[in-house]
Design a protein around this motif. Structure first.
Motif, PDB file in Angstrom:
ATOM      1  N   MET A   1       0.758  -1.237  -0.061  1.00  0.00           N
ATOM      2  CA  MET A   1      -0.035  -0.008  -0.037  1.00  0.00           C
ATOM      3  C   MET A   1       0.829   1.304   0.048  1.00  0.00           C
ATOM      4  SD  MET A   1      -3.192  -1.194   2.676  1.00  0.00           S
ATOM      5  CE  MET A   1      -2.025  -1.328   4.154  1.00  0.00           C
ATOM      6  N   LEU A   2       0.482   2.014  -0.806  1.00  0.00           N
ATOM      7  CA  LEU A   2       1.140   3.564  -0.887  1.00  0.00           C
ATOM      8  C   LEU A   2       0.331   4.602  -0.259  1.00  0.00           C
ATOM      9  CD1 LEU A   2       2.619   2.999  -4.353  1.00  0.00           C
ATOM     10  CD2 LEU A   2       3.873   2.657  -2.329  1.00  0.00           C
ATOM     11  N   MET A   3       0.955   5.360   0.474  1.00  0.00           N
ATOM     12  CA  MET A   3       0.015   6.593   0.942  1.00  0.00           C
ATOM     13  C   MET A   3      -0.124   7.706   0.242  1.00  0.00           C
ATOM     14  SD  MET A   3       1.426   6.393   5.070  1.00  0.00           S
ATOM     15  CE  MET A   3       0.093   7.497   5.441  1.00  0.00           C
ATOM     16  N   ALA A   4      -1.300   8.150   0.035  1.00  0.00           N
ATOM     17  CA  ALA A   4      -1.681   9.404  -0.987  1.00  0.00           C
ATOM     18  C   ALA A   4      -0.785  10.542  -0.473  1.00  0.00           C
ATOM     19  CB  ALA A   4      -3.087   9.693  -0.690  1.00  0.00           C
ATOM     20  N   GLY A   5      -0.437  11.100  -1.513  1.00  0.00           N
ATOM     21  CA  GLY A   5       0.629  12.299  -1.607  1.00  0.00           C
ATOM     22  C   GLY A   5       2.096  12.192  -1.457  1.00  0.00           C
ATOM     23  N   ASP A   6       2.480  10.909  -0.777  1.00  0.00           N
ATOM     24  CA  ASP A   6       3.508  10.820  -0.552  1.00  0.00           C
ATOM     25  C   ASP A   6       4.673  10.615  -1.973  1.00  0.00           C
ATOM     26  OD1 ASP A   6       3.262  10.789   2.110  1.00  0.00           O
ATOM     27  OD2 ASP A   6       3.669   8.469   2.538  1.00  0.00           O
ATOM     28  N   VAL A   7       5.884  10.126  -1.556  1.00  0.00           N
ATOM     29  CA  VAL A   7       6.736  10.100  -2.597  1.00  0.00           C
ATOM     30  C   VAL A   7       7.004   8.670  -3.035  1.00  0.00           C
ATOM     31  CG1 VAL A   7       9.232  10.422  -3.538  1.00  0.00           C
ATOM     32  CG2 VAL A   7       8.059  12.474  -2.228  1.00  0.00           C
ATOM     33  N   PHE A   8       7.036   8.397  -4.365  1.00  0.00           N
ATOM     34  CA  PHE A   8       6.981   6.899  -5.129  1.00  0.00           C
ATOM     35  C   PHE A   8       8.308   6.306  -4.474  1.00  0.00           C
ATOM     36  CE2 PHE A   8       3.823   7.800  -8.262  1.00  0.00           C
ATOM     37  CZ  PHE A   8       3.186   6.555  -7.878  1.00  0.00           C
ATOM     38  N   PRO A   9       8.223   5.038  -4.043  1.00  0.00           N
ATOM     39  CA  PRO A   9       9.655   4.377  -3.794  1.00  0.00           C
ATOM     40  C   PRO A   9      10.378   4.415  -5.251  1.00  0.00           C
ATOM     41  CG  PRO A   9       7.837   3.077  -3.953  1.00  0.00           C
ATOM     42  CD  PRO A   9       7.113   4.340  -4.087  1.00  0.00           C
ATOM     43  N   VAL A  10      11.712   3.870  -5.207  1.00  0.00           N
ATOM     44  CA  VAL A  10      12.432   3.712  -6.424  1.00  0.00           C
ATOM     45  C   VAL A  10      12.051   2.472  -6.842  1.00  0.00           C
ATOM     46  CG1 VAL A  10      14.865   3.006  -7.049  1.00  0.00           C
ATOM     47  CG2 VAL A  10      14.484   4.584  -4.967  1.00  0.00           C
ATOM     48  N   PHE A  11      11.801   2.794  -8.469  1.00  0.00           N
ATOM     49  CA  PHE A  11      11.445   1.542  -9.408  1.00  0.00           C
ATOM     50  C   PHE A  11      13.067   1.189  -9.997  1.00  0.00           C
ATOM     51  CE2 PHE A  11       7.250   3.638  -8.781  1.00  0.00           C
ATOM     52  CZ  PHE A  11       6.485   2.596  -8.692  1.00  0.00           C
ATOM     53  N   LYS A  12      13.125   0.214 -10.013  1.00  0.00           N
ATOM     54  CA  LYS A  12      14.202  -0.417 -10.724  1.00  0.00           C
ATOM     55  C   LYS A  12      13.899  -1.181 -12.124  1.00  0.00           C
ATOM     56  CE  LYS A  12      18.499  -3.059 -10.527  1.00  0.00           C
ATOM     57  NZ  LYS A  12      19.496  -4.048  -9.857  1.00  0.00           N
ATOM     58  N   VAL A  13      14.115  -0.488 -13.148  1.00  0.00           N
ATOM     59  CA  VAL A  13      13.794  -1.118 -14.410  1.00  0.00           C
ATOM     60  C   VAL A  13      15.186  -1.545 -15.141  1.00  0.00           C
ATOM     61  CG1 VAL A  13      12.493  -0.481 -16.549  1.00  0.00           C
ATOM     62  CG2 VAL A  13      11.816   0.548 -14.416  1.00  0.00           C
ATOM     63  N   THR A  14      14.928  -2.852 -15.462  1.00  0.00           N
ATOM     64  CA  THR A  14      16.167  -3.454 -16.311  1.00  0.00           C
ATOM     65  C   THR A  14      15.696  -3.845 -17.793  1.00  0.00           C
ATOM     66  OG1 THR A  14      16.751  -4.597 -14.257  1.00  0.00           O
ATOM     67  CG2 THR A  14      17.610  -5.493 -16.350  1.00  0.00           C
ATOM     68  N   VAL A  15      16.330  -3.310 -18.585  1.00  0.00           N
ATOM     69  CA  VAL A  15      16.238  -3.829 -20.021  1.00  0.00           C
ATOM     70  C   VAL A  15      16.994  -4.896 -20.376  1.00  0.00           C
ATOM     71  CG1 VAL A  15      16.295  -2.784 -22.317  1.00  0.00           C
ATOM     72  CG2 VAL A  15      15.937  -1.207 -20.436  1.00  0.00           C
TER      73      VAL A  15
END
Length: 627
Positions: free
Chosen positions: A13-27
């Motif tokens: 769950m993510l709290m409204a208005g907070d900052v997104f956590p780090v998304f690690k995207v691998t190509v």
């Protein structure tokens, strides 16, 4: 290539208005390994509210660029189910899509008690008719977070209602509720409370024409954060006629306030949109200027680049193909195992050497190992062994000599003639570690460990005389001397043996293709960089044009008759609202003799019945009961 998204440390769950956590995207490439030459500017994150939509986002979803190795984007302020998808733009037309990731946005911390719908300003009078004394017929209150999401599901208790002065003080002669009470309590369950039939008592104290405030204060059972109470202003009068006049003006004031707020929201939204569009134009322009500066540094004339950029990209691609097709030294040894899972490939294909003479002597020195296949796991090595009935050499990366691992992980290891940053003797022939002359096109870390194990501290010098001079100086310094190779093809072994056919490299032709290939020329890398920057510049110029067009269009809309009419209506309503507020503050109050004023003490023992009070009032005014 295809893309996969690897998500780490993402809460359920993510709290409204907070900052997104780090998304690690691998190509991931078709061979299964990560592609490391991806620019973050080519990667976009798409976010929409709703459910999964297959392999592509809904058509109406807009794209927001985001560097996918940092975390700075705000989570949406509205709770609900959201989806995230990443897209890599390759060139101008091809896109690689990640899988869609479900996110659950929940309310932030509860901070306040607010109504579902803000009621109009109540106006009541000291009347025997209850309808004239009713403050609120029904009011639904909810505990909310700062973004107005319901956030009180786990909070229960009471809502305490009381009357305060406009200054928030509990002064004397404040109006009282029915049953002569100063406070009323209502139940609060799962963050919700309903206030019904809130009215003042008959003959309530209070100053005629005064403004008071109702305060609805939540009292939670058990530990809870501070919750701001909800306050509602109301006006109190002694007679119904003043109440009717002021009620009509208050209703008009509330309507004007809502209308003004709506107009201000429209204008503020448009103002923010203009600011955002202008910022986007500046960002795109700045990005284009930055790319032009980088292109200028690597030798491209950028003065007229905007007009011929696509032609220049095509020209550079043709030039790149020409460079690729130029004849150069290549390893012709077949490598059928390369590309298999957990297989690096044959040693002959793992490294490249720029100089022909150096490539010859190193290839000859490692001739017995050039055909060896290096694997990352024992299982992969065992599979090759079974497929070739044990005829194929193989080495497992994790089982290589520990010295190779040690050498590969050292940040810097000096040559044997150097101690404590000083020379033990003056060397000749430009000595250098052989492993430092190798170029690894792929798997640099693993290949570094492989060749550190195979070559150790083997050194290359210019010629045999320089090699003998170097060995003599090292031995006299009482230091172990490693194997020495020369650019002319000679070898002095670590035990001092040299000469003979065993220590002289043959011509490169006699190696029959078992030689390290030559890397592409530096011109190739420069051209690749130019193409990449030109493609990014093309995208930046296109974005600048589109964003400037949006900005100009919106600025034109802001000057349209429709917007001018809204601004004029706003000014007129603000003037009308000020007039009404002035009238409300200066509304004449009907005067009553002092003896007709209602008593301030409303206790039951001191309050005369209503009929007796009216008779006393008539006598005080000199009137008979029948008059």
């Amino acid at each position: 290539m295809n893309t996969t998204s690897e998500i780490r440390n993402i809460p359920s769950m993510l709290m409204a208005g907070d900052v997104f956590p780090v998304f690690k995207v691998t190509v991931v490439s078709e061979e299964g390994g990560p592609v490391r030459s991806i620019s973050p500017a080519d990667l976009s994150m798409l976010l929409w509210q709703g459910s999964a939509s297959g392999s592509r986002p809904p058509p109406e979803v807009s794209r927001s660029l985001r560097n996918c190795t940092t975390s700075y984007k705000e989570i949406p302020e509205q709770v609900g189910k959201y989806m995230v998808q990443f897209v890599l733009v390759v060139g101008k037309s091809r896109c690689l899509w990640s899988s869609q990731i479900a996110l659950n946005v929940v309310p932030n911390k509860p901070v306040k008690l607010v109504p579902e719908t803000v009621p109009p300003t109540p106006v009541v009078s000291n009347s025997s008719t209850q309808a004239n004394r009713t403050l609120l017929e029904k009011l639904c209150l909810n505990i909310m977070d700062k973004y107005n999401n319901p956030a009180g599901l786990r909070f229960s208790g009471q809502v305490v209602v009381k009357v305060l002065s406009v200054e928030g003080e509990d002064t004397k002669d404040l109006p009282r509720f029915q049953n002569k009470t100063k406070t009323l309590t209502y139940s609060l369950t799962n963050g919700q409370s309903t206030i019904t039939n809130l009215a003042l008592m008959e003959n309530s104290p209070g100053e005629d024409g005064a403004e008071y405030q109702l305060q609805f204060c939540p009292v939670i059972q058990g530990p809870a954060p501070y919750l701001a109470p909800f306050t509602l202003l109301f006006r109190f009068y002694n007679d119904a006629e003043s109440q009717k006049v002021v009620a009509a003006m208050s209703k008009k004031r509330d309507q004007l306030s809502r209308s003004i707020e709506m107009y201000k929201d429209i204008l503020e939204t448009n103002k923010q949109l203009i600011s955002e569009l202008k910022s986007q134009v500046n960002d795109s322009t700045g990005r284009a200027s930055q790319l032009k500066s980088e292109l200028s540094k690597i030798g491209l004339d950028v003065s007229k680049l905007s007009d011929v950029i696509e032609d220049l990209i095509a020209q550079k691609k043709a030039e790149l193909e020409r460079i690729q097709n130029q004849p150069r030294r290549k390893c012709t040894m077949p490598d059928p195992f390369k590309g298999s899972p957990d297989v690096l490939g044959k040693i002959a294909h793992l490294a490249q050497v720029e100089d022909d003479d150096v490539a010859k002597v190193i290839s000859w020195h490692l001739l017995g190992d050039m055909d060896c296949v290096v694997t990352e796991t024992t299982a992969a090595a065992r599979k090759i062994y079974d497929e070739t009935q044990g005829r194929q050499q193989r080495a497992v990366l994790c089982l290589l000599l520990r010295s190779g691992f040690h050498l590969a992980t050292l940040p810097y290891r000096p040559l044997p003639h150097i101690r404590n940053e000083g020379n033990l003797f003056h060397p000749v022939g430009n000595p250098v570690f052989v492993r430092d002359l190798l170029i690894f096109p792929e798997h640099a870390e693993s290949c570094n460990m492989v060749f550190a194990s195979l070559l150790g501290d083997t050194i290359l010098v210019d010629d045999l005389d320089s090699a003998n001079h170097y060995r003599k100086g090292v031995v006299q310094s009482k230091v172990q001397c490693p194997t020495l190779l020369t650019r002319h093809g000679e070898r002095i072994r670590s035990n001092g043996k040299f000469g003979g056919l065993q220590n002289k490299a043959p011509s490169i032709e006699k190696l029959r293709g078992q030689v390290f290939g030559a890397p592409l020329p530096k011109e190739y890398q420069t051209t690749c960089k130019q193409i990449k920057l030109l493609q990014q510049l093309s995208v930046a110029i296109q974005k600048t044009w589109e964003r400037q067009k949006d900005y100009d269009s919106h600025m034109q809309y802001m000057k349209s008759p429709e917007m001018k009419e809204k601004q004029q209506e706003l000014r007129q309503q603000e003037v009308e609202l000020r007039d009404i507020e002035q009238k409300l503050t200066s509304t004449p109050v009907r005067s009553f003799p002092a003896s007709a004023a209602k008593p301030s003490n409303v206790d039951a023992a001191d309050s005369p019945p209503a009929k007796r009070a009216r008779r006393k009032t008539r006598r005080a005014l000199g009137k008979s009961p029948t008059s």
